[in-house]
Design an enzyme around this catalytic site. Structure first.
Site, PDB file in Angstrom:
ATOM      1  N   SER A 123       0.817  -1.218   0.000  1.00  0.00           N
ATOM      2  CA  SER A 123       0.000   0.000   0.000  1.00  0.00           C
ATOM      3  C   SER A 123       0.852   1.271   0.000  1.00  0.00           C
ATOM      4  O   SER A 123       2.011   1.257   0.405  1.00  0.00           O
ATOM      5  CB  SER A 123      -0.920   0.025   1.216  1.00  0.00           C
ATOM      6  OG  SER A 123      -1.623  -1.175   1.335  1.00  0.00           O
TER       7      SER A 123
HETATM    8  N1  SAH Z   1      -0.616  -5.147   3.999  1.00  0.00           N
HETATM    9  C1  SAH Z   1       0.131  -5.419   2.796  1.00  0.00           C
HETATM   10  C2  SAH Z   1      -0.629  -5.028   1.548  1.00  0.00           C
HETATM   11  C3  SAH Z   1      -1.123  -6.227   0.980  1.00  0.00           C
HETATM   12  S1  SAH Z   1      -2.104  -6.208  -0.470  1.00  0.00           S
HETATM   13  C4  SAH Z   1       1.502  -4.813   2.823  1.00  0.00           C
HETATM   14  O1  SAH Z   1       1.804  -4.040   3.748  1.00  0.00           O
HETATM   15  O2  SAH Z   1       2.298  -5.119   1.933  1.00  0.00           O
HETATM   16  C5  SAH Z   1      -3.375  -7.303   0.067  1.00  0.00           C
HETATM   17  C6  SAH Z   1      -2.959  -8.708   0.352  1.00  0.00           C
HETATM   18  O3  SAH Z   1      -4.135  -9.395   0.792  1.00  0.00           O
HETATM   19  C7  SAH Z   1      -2.432  -9.481  -0.855  1.00  0.00           C
HETATM   20  O4  SAH Z   1      -1.164  -9.974  -0.567  1.00  0.00           O
HETATM   21  C8  SAH Z   1      -3.450 -10.606  -1.017  1.00  0.00           C
HETATM   22  O5  SAH Z   1      -2.886 -11.813  -1.453  1.00  0.00           O
HETATM   23  C9  SAH Z   1      -4.023 -10.736   0.387  1.00  0.00           C
HETATM   24  N2  SAH Z   1      -5.323 -11.384   0.511  1.00  0.00           N
HETATM   25  C10 SAH Z   1      -6.359 -11.358  -0.357  1.00  0.00           C
HETATM   26  N3  SAH Z   1      -7.391 -12.090   0.112  1.00  0.00           N
HETATM   27  C11 SAH Z   1      -6.998 -12.600   1.318  1.00  0.00           C
HETATM   28  C12 SAH Z   1      -7.610 -13.467   2.278  1.00  0.00           C
HETATM   29  N4  SAH Z   1      -8.847 -13.972   2.102  1.00  0.00           N
HETATM   30  N5  SAH Z   1      -6.902 -13.758   3.395  1.00  0.00           N
HETATM   31  C13 SAH Z   1      -5.650 -13.279   3.591  1.00  0.00           C
HETATM   32  N6  SAH Z   1      -5.017 -12.489   2.695  1.00  0.00           N
HETATM   33  C14 SAH Z   1      -5.675 -12.143   1.572  1.00  0.00           C
END
Ligand code: SAH
Length: 234
Positions: A82
């Protein structure tokens, strides 16, 4: 033709070169000043964490030169880390004082988890894509975070074993608020979650008061969708 090719490869390889540590530190200072403080983030603990955590450790090598830019970046598997401001904003609205147990859904690169690890007591974070989850787990361990536990799995179900949580932060977007997350939020706890469709989501702030959830809309945001283990959107 040959010369242009050589120049092209030289330029390409330049983008892979690591900047010295000092430069990253001043880039972070600029990031905190211009992107975070200037937009109204004032919680000292959050500002300190944003200054301390090395975002460049969490981005792929070919994006190192953009590690402190004002936007999200690809982290592989079609996912993103993000924008720094959004990380700071979502952390600040959780009003963490240092004693809390926090659940994060969507570990991704592990950057948001590291920020939470600086401002809360214990962080549990779940990532559905095993390659990303395992990479983040390794990195957070290497960086010395003993208060962050990473699990590969579907965060739609929450993480019952450690519930209830004083704060829940969701960094992928479902079309509705998962029931399990509502249940696993402690009394007085705060949840922040982007809810909506693929390109139009609202960041919702929920507070549990006398067992009921009080809802407040905040920013318009755009997160990757929350998916199940088969890749289907929630
Ligand atoms: N917080 C992260 C941003 C991640 S983007 C950072 O600081 O880098 C969102 C993430 O959510 C992705 O990696 C995606 O694979 C994950 N995601 C999507 N659906 C999910 C689920 N049901 N459970 C856990 N993670 C999930």
């Amino acid at each position: 033709m040959k010369l242009t090719k050589i120049i092209f490869f030289l330029l390409m390889s330049l983008s892979f070169i690591d900047l010295p540590g000092q430069d990253y530190k001043s880039l972070r200072e600029q990031m905190v000043k211009k992107q975070i403080k200037a937009r109204g983030i004032s919680d000292a603990k959050v500002l300190e964490a944003m200054q301390k955590v090395e975002r460049h450790q969490f981005v792929p090598r070919n994006y190192l030169s953009k590690a402190y830019d004002d936007g999200p970046l690809p982290i592989g598997e079609g996912q993103t880390i993000s924008q720094p401001y959004i990380v700071a904003y979502m952390t600040e609205i959780l009003k963490l004082s240092g004693d809390e147990k926090v659940l994060e859904i969507g570990t991704g690169s592990g950057y948001q988890a590291a920020i939470l690890g600086e401002v809360a007591k214990q962080v549990y974070t779940i990532e559905v894509i095993d390659k990303l989850g395992n990479k983040a787990k390794k990195l957070l361990k290497e960086l010395g975070y003993k208060n962050i536990e990473v699990k590969v799995g579907d965060g739609y179900q929450g993480w019952k074993e450690h519930a209830p949580y004083d704060a829940i932060i969701v960094t992928c977007s479902p079309t509705h608020i998962p029931e399990a997350l509502k249940e696993q939020l402690a009394e007085g706890g705060i949840m922040v979650i982007p809810v909506g469709q693929r390109f139009a989501q609202q960041l919702i702030l929920l507070t549990k008061k006398s067992g009921k959830l009080v809802k407040k809309q905040t920013l318009a945001v755009r997160f990757v969708p929350m998916i199940d283990e088969e890749g289907k959107n929630y």
